[in-house]
Design a protein around this motif. Structure first.
Motif, short mmCIF file in Angstrom:
data_model
loop_
_atom_site.label_atom_id
_atom_site.label_comp_id
_atom_site.label_asym_id
_atom_site.label_seq_id
_atom_site.Cartn_x
_atom_site.Cartn_y
_atom_site.Cartn_z
N LEU A 4 0.83 -1.21 0.00
CA LEU A 4 0.00 0.00 0.00
C LEU A 4 0.87 1.26 0.00
O LEU A 4 0.59 2.21 -0.74
N THR A 5 1.92 1.26 0.79
CA THR A 5 2.84 2.40 0.82
C THR A 5 3.52 2.59 -0.52
O THR A 5 3.63 3.71 -1.02
N THR A 6 3.97 1.50 -1.12
CA THR A 6 4.62 1.57 -2.43
C THR A 6 3.65 2.10 -3.49
O THR A 6 4.00 2.96 -4.30
N GLY A 7 2.43 1.58 -3.48
CA GLY A 7 1.43 2.04 -4.45
C GLY A 7 1.07 3.51 -4.26
O GLY A 7 0.90 4.24 -5.24
N LEU A 8 0.97 3.94 -3.02
CA LEU A 8 0.66 5.34 -2.75
C LEU A 8 1.78 6.26 -3.22
O LEU A 8 1.52 7.31 -3.82
N LEU A 9 3.01 5.87 -2.97
CA LEU A 9 4.14 6.68 -3.41
C LEU A 9 4.22 6.74 -4.93
O LEU A 9 4.39 7.82 -5.51
N ALA A 10 4.06 5.61 -5.59
CA ALA A 10 4.13 5.58 -7.05
C ALA A 10 2.97 6.35 -7.68
O ALA A 10 3.16 7.10 -8.64
N SER A 11 1.77 6.20 -7.12
CA SER A 11 0.63 6.92 -7.70
C SER A 11 0.73 8.43 -7.47
O SER A 11 0.31 9.22 -8.31
N GLY A 29 6.73 9.61 -13.85
CA GLY A 29 6.48 9.80 -12.42
C GLY A 29 6.26 8.48 -11.70
O GLY A 29 6.72 8.29 -10.57
N GLY A 30 5.52 7.57 -12.32
CA GLY A 30 5.32 6.25 -11.72
C GLY A 30 6.63 5.49 -11.57
O GLY A 30 6.88 4.85 -10.54
N PHE A 31 7.49 5.59 -12.57
CA PHE A 31 8.80 4.95 -12.50
C PHE A 31 9.65 5.56 -11.38
O PHE A 31 10.30 4.84 -10.62
N VAL A 32 9.62 6.89 -11.28
CA VAL A 32 10.37 7.56 -10.22
C VAL A 32 9.82 7.15 -8.85
O VAL A 32 10.58 6.93 -7.90
N GLY A 33 8.50 7.03 -8.72
CA GLY A 33 7.90 6.61 -7.46
C GLY A 33 8.31 5.21 -7.06
O GLY A 33 8.62 4.95 -5.90
N LEU A 34 8.33 4.29 -8.02
CA LEU A 34 8.75 2.92 -7.73
C LEU A 34 10.24 2.87 -7.38
O LEU A 34 10.64 2.14 -6.46
N SER A 35 11.04 3.66 -8.08
CA SER A 35 12.47 3.69 -7.78
C SER A 35 12.73 4.27 -6.39
O SER A 35 13.57 3.76 -5.64
N LEU A 39 14.52 2.36 -3.24
CA LEU A 39 15.67 2.93 -2.54
C LEU A 39 15.40 3.08 -1.05
O LEU A 39 16.24 2.74 -0.21
N LEU A 40 14.21 3.55 -0.71
CA LEU A 40 13.85 3.67 0.70
C LEU A 40 13.82 2.31 1.39
O LEU A 40 14.25 2.17 2.53
N HIS A 41 13.32 1.31 0.68
CA HIS A 41 13.27 -0.04 1.24
C HIS A 41 14.69 -0.55 1.55
O HIS A 41 14.95 -1.11 2.62
N LEU A 42 15.63 -0.33 0.62
CA LEU A 42 17.00 -0.77 0.84
C LEU A 42 17.65 -0.02 1.99
O LEU A 42 18.34 -0.62 2.82
N LEU A 43 17.45 1.28 2.05
CA LEU A 43 18.05 2.07 3.12
C LEU A 43 17.51 1.70 4.49
O LEU A 43 18.26 1.58 5.45
N VAL A 44 16.21 1.50 4.58
CA VAL A 44 15.61 1.16 5.86
C VAL A 44 16.03 -0.24 6.30
O VAL A 44 16.39 -0.46 7.46
N SER A 45 16.05 -1.20 5.39
CA SER A 45 16.43 -2.56 5.77
C SER A 45 17.90 -2.61 6.16
O SER A 45 18.28 -3.33 7.08
N ARG A 46 18.74 -1.83 5.53
CA ARG A 46 20.16 -1.80 5.88
C ARG A 46 20.36 -1.12 7.23
O ARG A 46 21.18 -1.55 8.04
#
Length: 78
Positions: A4-11, A29-35, A39-46
């Protein structure tokens, strides 16, 4: 992050892209949102997982040599 967070950011980025550049802007814009989401997912998990390969060993755990000094303090042995 949830889907849901990913979809909201991309939309959200797609909507801003649509306002700025029509259909092509929405796709970009959708591509930038998914990217950004990836990136946020990688940073938070690290950040949550901490450094890899080094596990601190505390007192009483196997593999740690404890040395006592006469003054009551402790020192590390290498």
């Amino acid at each position: 992050m949830s889907a849901l967070t990913t979809g909201l950011l991309a939309s959200g980025y797609a909507w801003l892209g649509f306002l700025a550049g029509g259909t092509a802007g929405a796709l970009a814009g959708g591509f930038v949102g998914l990217s950004t989401s990836a990136l946020l997912h990688l940073l938070v998990s690290r950040a949550v997982s901490g450094p890899r390969g080094r596990r601190p060993s505390g007192p009483g755990l196997p593999g740690r040599a404890a040395a006592r000094t006469p003054g009551g303090g402790s020192s590390s042995v290498t």
